[in-house]
Enzyme design. Structure first.
Site, PDB file in Angstrom:
ATOM      1  N   ASP A  65      39.339  30.612  44.330  1.00  0.00           N
ATOM      2  CA  ASP A  65      39.137  31.906  44.983  1.00  0.00           C
ATOM      3  C   ASP A  65      38.068  31.689  46.066  1.00  0.00           C
ATOM      4  O   ASP A  65      38.390  31.378  47.230  1.00  0.00           O
ATOM      5  CB  ASP A  65      38.714  32.945  43.917  1.00  0.00           C
ATOM      6  CG  ASP A  65      38.315  34.311  44.468  1.00  0.00           C
ATOM      7  OD1 ASP A  65      38.239  34.476  45.691  1.00  0.00           O
ATOM      8  OD2 ASP A  65      38.049  35.240  43.658  1.00  0.00           O
TER       9      ASP A  65
ATOM     10  N   ASP B 109      38.198  33.921  34.865  1.00  0.00           N
ATOM     11  CA  ASP B 109      37.573  33.779  36.185  1.00  0.00           C
ATOM     12  C   ASP B 109      36.070  33.612  35.993  1.00  0.00           C
ATOM     13  O   ASP B 109      35.405  34.489  35.432  1.00  0.00           O
ATOM     14  CB  ASP B 109      37.859  35.035  37.025  1.00  0.00           C
ATOM     15  CG  ASP B 109      37.364  34.919  38.459  1.00  0.00           C
ATOM     16  OD1 ASP B 109      36.785  33.867  38.824  1.00  0.00           O
ATOM     17  OD2 ASP B 109      37.562  35.897  39.240  1.00  0.00           O
TER      18      ASP B 109
ATOM     19  N   GLY C  66      41.750  40.701  44.084  1.00  0.00           N
ATOM     20  CA  GLY C  66      41.303  42.058  44.389  1.00  0.00           C
ATOM     21  C   GLY C  66      39.802  42.114  44.527  1.00  0.00           C
ATOM     22  O   GLY C  66      39.083  41.220  44.046  1.00  0.00           O
TER      23      GLY C  66
ATOM     24  N   LYS D  70      36.656  37.869  32.793  1.00  0.00           N
ATOM     25  CA  LYS D  70      35.541  37.226  33.476  1.00  0.00           C
ATOM     26  C   LYS D  70      34.738  36.436  32.448  1.00  0.00           C
ATOM     27  O   LYS D  70      34.507  36.922  31.331  1.00  0.00           O
ATOM     28  CB  LYS D  70      34.654  38.298  34.117  1.00  0.00           C
ATOM     29  CG  LYS D  70      35.344  39.057  35.248  1.00  0.00           C
ATOM     30  CD  LYS D  70      35.472  38.179  36.475  1.00  0.00           C
ATOM     31  CE  LYS D  70      35.935  38.973  37.688  1.00  0.00           C
ATOM     32  NZ  LYS D  70      36.006  38.131  38.892  1.00  0.00           N
TER      33      LYS D  70
ATOM     34  N   GLU E 168      40.029  30.279  37.021  1.00  0.00           N
ATOM     35  CA  GLU E 168      39.707  30.613  38.410  1.00  0.00           C
ATOM     36  C   GLU E 168      38.257  30.268  38.750  1.00  0.00           C
ATOM     37  O   GLU E 168      37.334  30.645  38.031  1.00  0.00           O
ATOM     38  CB  GLU E 168      39.958  32.116  38.607  1.00  0.00           C
ATOM     39  CG  GLU E 168      39.737  32.626  40.021  1.00  0.00           C
ATOM     40  CD  GLU E 168      40.106  34.109  40.156  1.00  0.00           C
ATOM     41  OE1 GLU E 168      40.752  34.673  39.243  1.00  0.00           O
ATOM     42  OE2 GLU E 168      39.720  34.713  41.179  1.00  0.00           O
TER      43      GLU E 168
ATOM     44  N   LYS F 281      43.155  39.195  32.993  1.00  0.00           N
ATOM     45  CA  LYS F 281      42.171  38.187  33.416  1.00  0.00           C
ATOM     46  C   LYS F 281      40.833  38.601  32.849  1.00  0.00           C
ATOM     47  O   LYS F 281      40.463  39.775  32.927  1.00  0.00           O
ATOM     48  CB  LYS F 281      42.138  38.143  34.943  1.00  0.00           C
ATOM     49  CG  LYS F 281      40.883  37.549  35.565  1.00  0.00           C
ATOM     50  CD  LYS F 281      41.077  37.322  37.053  1.00  0.00           C
ATOM     51  CE  LYS F 281      39.865  37.740  37.853  1.00  0.00           C
ATOM     52  NZ  LYS F 281      40.061  37.528  39.313  1.00  0.00           N
TER      53      LYS F 281
ATOM     54  N   SER G 178      41.861  42.866  35.797  1.00  0.00           N
ATOM     55  CA  SER G 178      40.707  41.983  35.714  1.00  0.00           C
ATOM     56  C   SER G 178      39.641  42.687  34.878  1.00  0.00           C
ATOM     57  O   SER G 178      39.162  43.754  35.235  1.00  0.00           O
ATOM     58  CB  SER G 178      40.190  41.708  37.132  1.00  0.00           C
ATOM     59  OG  SER G 178      38.990  40.979  37.095  1.00  0.00           O
TER      60      SER G 178
ATOM     61  N   LYS H 209      42.867  36.349  49.085  1.00  0.00           N
ATOM     62  CA  LYS H 209      42.218  37.625  49.404  1.00  0.00           C
ATOM     63  C   LYS H 209      42.072  37.655  50.916  1.00  0.00           C
ATOM     64  O   LYS H 209      41.411  36.777  51.494  1.00  0.00           O
ATOM     65  CB  LYS H 209      40.826  37.713  48.780  1.00  0.00           C
ATOM     66  CG  LYS H 209      40.797  37.869  47.273  1.00  0.00           C
ATOM     67  CD  LYS H 209      39.371  37.954  46.754  1.00  0.00           C
ATOM     68  CE  LYS H 209      39.357  38.029  45.233  1.00  0.00           C
ATOM     69  NZ  LYS H 209      38.014  37.855  44.679  1.00  0.00           N
TER      70      LYS H 209
END
Ligand code: OSB
Ligand code: MG
Length: 368
Positions: free
Chosen positions: A238, A188, A290, A163, A213, A161, A135, A262
Site C-alpha cells: 500500500d 494490514d 480506502g 489492522k 498488507e 481486513k 477494514s 489508492k
C-alpha cells in the site's frame, strides 16, 4: 475546461466508531473537499489527507498549503484539458500526491458531466457492482475484535481486513480465523514492522490469509522482497507504491504479489488506472484501498474498482460503516452478495448535500 473558481472546504466529520491503526486512533475524520466551477458545471473532489501525518507525510494542513499556494495558481483561469494535462502542469511540484489527486478527481467529475458519461465509462470499467470488504481497526482485546468482526460478517461483508501492530497481531488474527474458518481474511500492518520481526510474524503464514498488507517501512521495497521470499502468503503493498514507477520496481523486485491501489497515494485517478494496467500486464492482482472517504471519494473508488484487474474485494464499505451523515445525498449500501453498485450518473454520479457540507466545514477558502 476553463477553470473559473476553486474552493477548498476543510471538513471534520464524526466517524460512527473510532478507527485505530498501528499509527493512531481517529474518532473524527478530516479531509479537504475541492469544488471547481467551469463552464456552468461544478466538479467535486476529495483530498484524503488526514489531520495527522501518520499514514502519509501529508496532512490537511500541508495539503491546504500546497493547494492554495501552488496547485490552484497553476490551474485557475487556465484551460485544463484533462487529467494528463493537469499532471503535466503540476509535475514541478514534488510529492504531495494526496493534494494533487483531490484536484484531479474534481476534474474527472467535470469531464464526465461535460460529456454526460460516468467515471466508470471514462475509465473503461467493466463491472456494474464491485466486491467489497470491511477494514476493522485495532480493538482492545481479541474477544472484542471477534465480536466486531462478527457484527460486520452478520451485516453481509464477505471479506474482512484487520489492522495489526506489534503485540496485537498473531493471537488476534488466530482468534478471528478460528471464529471464521473460511472467511476471506487479510491483515494490514501500516508499516509497523521491520525485517527482524519476520520470525514472530511467521505464524500468520498458516492462517490462510488472502494477503499481508504493508508490513514494512514505506520506503522499503527491497526488504519487502526479502520478506516475501520467506512467506507463502502474498505480501501486498500500500504505502510503498506512490507512483506507477514504484509499482514497476515492486514487480521487478518481486517485493509483493498484490498491489493496493489508492488514487490519492498515487497522485490521481489517472495514475491509479496506469498502475492497474501495468499490474494487469504482469498478472498481478490489484484491489481498491480506502481512506475513510466521504461519498465523493467513495464514488471515485467504485468507478476505479470496476476495472477488470481489480480481482480482490476493495476497502470500499457501505456509507453507514463510516458516517451517520455524509455530504452526498446518495448513500452507498451493501448488496446481499457483498458488493456495492457503481454509480452510473454523469461524472462521479453523486450530488452534494450543501447543508451537511456546511455543517462539517471548519474553514472554506475560495479562489476566483
Ligand atoms: O492502510 O488501508 C489503509 C484508512 C486510513 C488510512 C489507511 C488505511 C485505511 C483503511 C480504511 O484501511 C479503509 C476504508 O476506507 O475502509
Ligand atoms: Mg493499508
Amino acid at each position: 475546461m476553463k477553470i473559473e473558481s476553486v474552493s477548498l472546504h476543510h471538513l471534520s466529520m464524526p466517524l460512527v466508531s473510532p478507527f485505530e491503526t498501528s499509527f493512531g486512533r481517529e474518532t473524527t475524520r478530516q479531509c479537504v473537499i475541492i469544488e471547481i466551477h467551469s463552464e456552468g458545471l461544478i466538479g467535486w473532489g476529495e483530498c484524503v489527507a488526514s489531520h495527522d501525518p501518520g499514514y502519509s507525510y501529508e496532512t490537511v494542513g500541508t495539503s491546504m498549503h500546497i493547494l492554495r499556494d501552488f496547485i490552484v495558481p497553476l490551474i485557475l483561469g487556465k484551460d485544463v484539458k484533462d487529467a494528463l494535462d493537469f499532471q503535466g502542469r503540476v509535475s514541478g511540484i514534488r510529492g504531495h500526491h494526496l493534494a494533487k489527486a483531490g484536484v484531479e478527481m474534481a476534474l474527472w467529475d467535470l469531464l464526465g458531466k461535460r460529456e454526460n458519461k460516468s467515471l466508470r465509462e471514462l475509465f473503461g470499467g467493466v463491472r456494474e457492482k464491485v466486491e467489497v470488504g470491511v477494514s476493522v481497526g485495532i480493538q482492545d482485546s481479541p474477544q472484542k475484535l471477534v465480536q466486531t468482526v462478527t457484527e460486520y460478517v452478520n451485516s453481509g461483508y464477505a471479506r474482512v481486513k484487520i489492522k495489526i501492530k506489534p503485540g496485537k497481531d498473531v493471537v488476534e488474527t488466530q482468534s478471528v480465523r478460528s471464529a471464521f474458518p473460511s472467511i476471506r481474511l487479510q491483515v494490514d500492518a501500516n508499516s509497523a514492522y521491520s525485517l527482524d520481526d519476520a520470525p514472530r510474524l511467521k505464524p500468520l503464514d498458516d492462517l490462510n490469509l488472502l494477503l499481508i498488507e504493508q508490513p514494512l517501512f514505506e520506503d522499503d521495497i527491497w526488504d519487502h522482497h526479502k520478506l516475501q521470499a520467506q512467506f507463502q502468503t502474498p505480501i501486498c503493498l500500500d504505502e510503498s507504491i506512490v507512483s506507477p514507477r514504484h509499482a514497476r520496481y515492486a514487480i521487478e523486485m518481486k517485493a509483493c504479489k498484490i498491489i493496493n491501489i489508492k488514487a490519492g497515494r498515487l497522485g490521481g485517478l489517472s495514475q491509479g488506472v496506469m498502475v492497474h494496467d501495468l499490474c494487469q500486464q504482469h498478472n498481478m492482482p490489484v484491489w481498491c484501498g480506502g481512506m475513510l472517504e466521504t461519498g465523493i471519494g467513495r464514488a471515485s473508488n467504485l468507478a476505479l474498482a470496476s476495472l477488470p484487474n481489480f480481482t480482490l474485494p476493495g476497502d470500499v464499505s457501505a456509507s453507514d460503516r463510516y458516517y451517520q451523515n455524509d455530504i452526498t445525498n446518495e448513500r452507498f449500501v451493501l448488496n446481499s452478495d457483498s458488493t456495492i453498485t457503481v454509480p452510473h450518473g454523469a461524472g462521479l454520479g453523486v450530488t452534494i448535500n450543501e447543508d451537511a457540507l456546511r455543517a462539517f466545514t471548519l474553514k472554506k477558502e475560495k479562489f476566483c
